[in-house]
Design a protein around this motif. Structure first.
Motif, PDB file in Angstrom:
ATOM      1  N   LEU A 129       0.870  -1.170   0.000  1.00 27.27           N
ATOM      2  CA  LEU A 129       0.000   0.000   0.000  1.00 27.27           C
ATOM      3  C   LEU A 129       0.905   1.217   0.000  1.00 27.27           C
ATOM      4  O   LEU A 129       1.872   1.269   0.768  1.00 27.27           O
ATOM      5  CB  LEU A 129      -0.881   0.034   1.252  1.00 27.27           C
ATOM      6  CG  LEU A 129      -1.856  -1.119   1.465  1.00 27.27           C
ATOM      7  CD1 LEU A 129      -2.561  -0.970   2.803  1.00 27.27           C
ATOM      8  CD2 LEU A 129      -2.868  -1.176   0.341  1.00 27.27           C
ATOM      9  N   ILE A 130       0.606   2.183  -0.831  1.00 25.77           N
ATOM     10  CA  ILE A 130       1.380   3.419  -0.873  1.00 25.77           C
ATOM     11  C   ILE A 130       0.492   4.527  -0.335  1.00 25.77           C
ATOM     12  O   ILE A 130      -0.583   4.796  -0.891  1.00 25.77           O
ATOM     13  CB  ILE A 130       1.832   3.750  -2.311  1.00 25.77           C
ATOM     14  CG1 ILE A 130       2.693   2.599  -2.851  1.00 25.77           C
ATOM     15  CG2 ILE A 130       2.582   5.075  -2.355  1.00 25.77           C
ATOM     16  CD1 ILE A 130       2.979   2.683  -4.331  1.00 25.77           C
ATOM     17  N   GLN A 131       0.925   5.141   0.771  1.00 23.11           N
ATOM     18  CA  GLN A 131       0.116   6.202   1.352  1.00 23.11           C
ATOM     19  C   GLN A 131       0.154   7.423   0.442  1.00 23.11           C
ATOM     20  O   GLN A 131       1.203   7.834  -0.062  1.00 23.11           O
ATOM     21  CB  GLN A 131       0.602   6.584   2.747  1.00 23.11           C
ATOM     22  CG  GLN A 131      -0.344   7.559   3.414  1.00 23.11           C
ATOM     23  CD  GLN A 131      -0.066   7.766   4.891  1.00 23.11           C
ATOM     24  OE1 GLN A 131       0.835   7.149   5.451  1.00 23.11           O
ATOM     25  NE2 GLN A 131      -0.847   8.614   5.511  1.00 23.11           N
ATOM     26  N   LEU A 132      -1.026   8.011   0.229  1.00 14.54           N
ATOM     27  CA  LEU A 132      -1.164   9.192  -0.602  1.00 14.54           C
ATOM     28  C   LEU A 132      -1.410  10.406   0.294  1.00 14.54           C
ATOM     29  O   LEU A 132      -1.656  10.267   1.488  1.00 14.54           O
ATOM     30  CB  LEU A 132      -2.333   9.008  -1.581  1.00 14.54           C
ATOM     31  CG  LEU A 132      -2.252   7.783  -2.491  1.00 14.54           C
ATOM     32  CD1 LEU A 132      -3.522   7.637  -3.314  1.00 14.54           C
ATOM     33  CD2 LEU A 132      -1.033   7.843  -3.389  1.00 14.54           C
ATOM     34  N   GLY A 133      -1.394  11.578  -0.289  1.00 12.31           N
ATOM     35  CA  GLY A 133      -1.677  12.794   0.450  1.00 12.31           C
ATOM     36  C   GLY A 133      -3.151  12.884   0.816  1.00 12.31           C
ATOM     37  O   GLY A 133      -3.982  12.100   0.361  1.00 12.31           O
TER      38      GLY A 133
END
Length: 158
Positions: A129-133
């Motif tokens: 999972l890539i955390q986004l803004g």
């Protein structure tokens, strides 16, 4: 009517009627194809993280922190679209807290964790999972590569 008048009418009639006659039409033959091509329109890609990946599971990682060594996060995604998030600020005793709620697929690639003061978005990838803004857009800059939670598989991080 004089002979010239009749002749003129006959010529006029012949010309008028010949204009209505069907003329042979030449049909151009199609050029031989260079190679066989598929004339079907390309189908839209129906694959998405939501439908193509085994996204349910436990994801862990230490995300950057402005005033501490990092934020250790464990995020569990369930197939019923609920989550459990545990957060611990490294080197801060008593800073651990947990929350759970549902999550929503924003599109086939991104989820939004519900029930939080500020929205939290993650792009769902293969075993990560890539955390986004907060706006749901990718984080850019030197910390971007550190905004990743890795999926755990039977006790090991993938």
């Amino acid at each position: 009517m004089t002979r010239n008048g009749r002749l003129s009418m006959i010529v006029f009639a012949i010309i008028s009627l010949s204009a209505c006659a069907k003329l042979p039409v030449k049909v151009a033959e199609p050029a031989a194809p260079a190679a066989k091509t598929n004339t079907k329109a390309a189908a839209p890609d129906m694959h998405s993280s939501q439908t193509a990946l085994d996204w349910a599971g436990t994801y862990v990682g230490t995300l950057p922190c402005a005033d501490c060594p990092g934020v250790r996060e464990t995020l569990v995604l369930h197939k019923d679209q609920t989550y459990a998030l545990s957060t611990h600020y490294v080197d801060r005793p008593g800073s651990a807290f947990s929350r759970s709620n549902s999550f929503t697929w924003v599109n086939g690639q991104t989820i939004r964790l519900e029930g939080m003061q500020q929205p939290m978005y993650f792009r769902v990838g293969e075993n990560q999972l890539i955390q986004l803004g907060m706006d749901g857009q990718p984080i850019t800059g030197p910390m971007a590569a550190k905004m990743v939670l890795k999926k755990m598989q039977t006790g090991k991080i993938q």
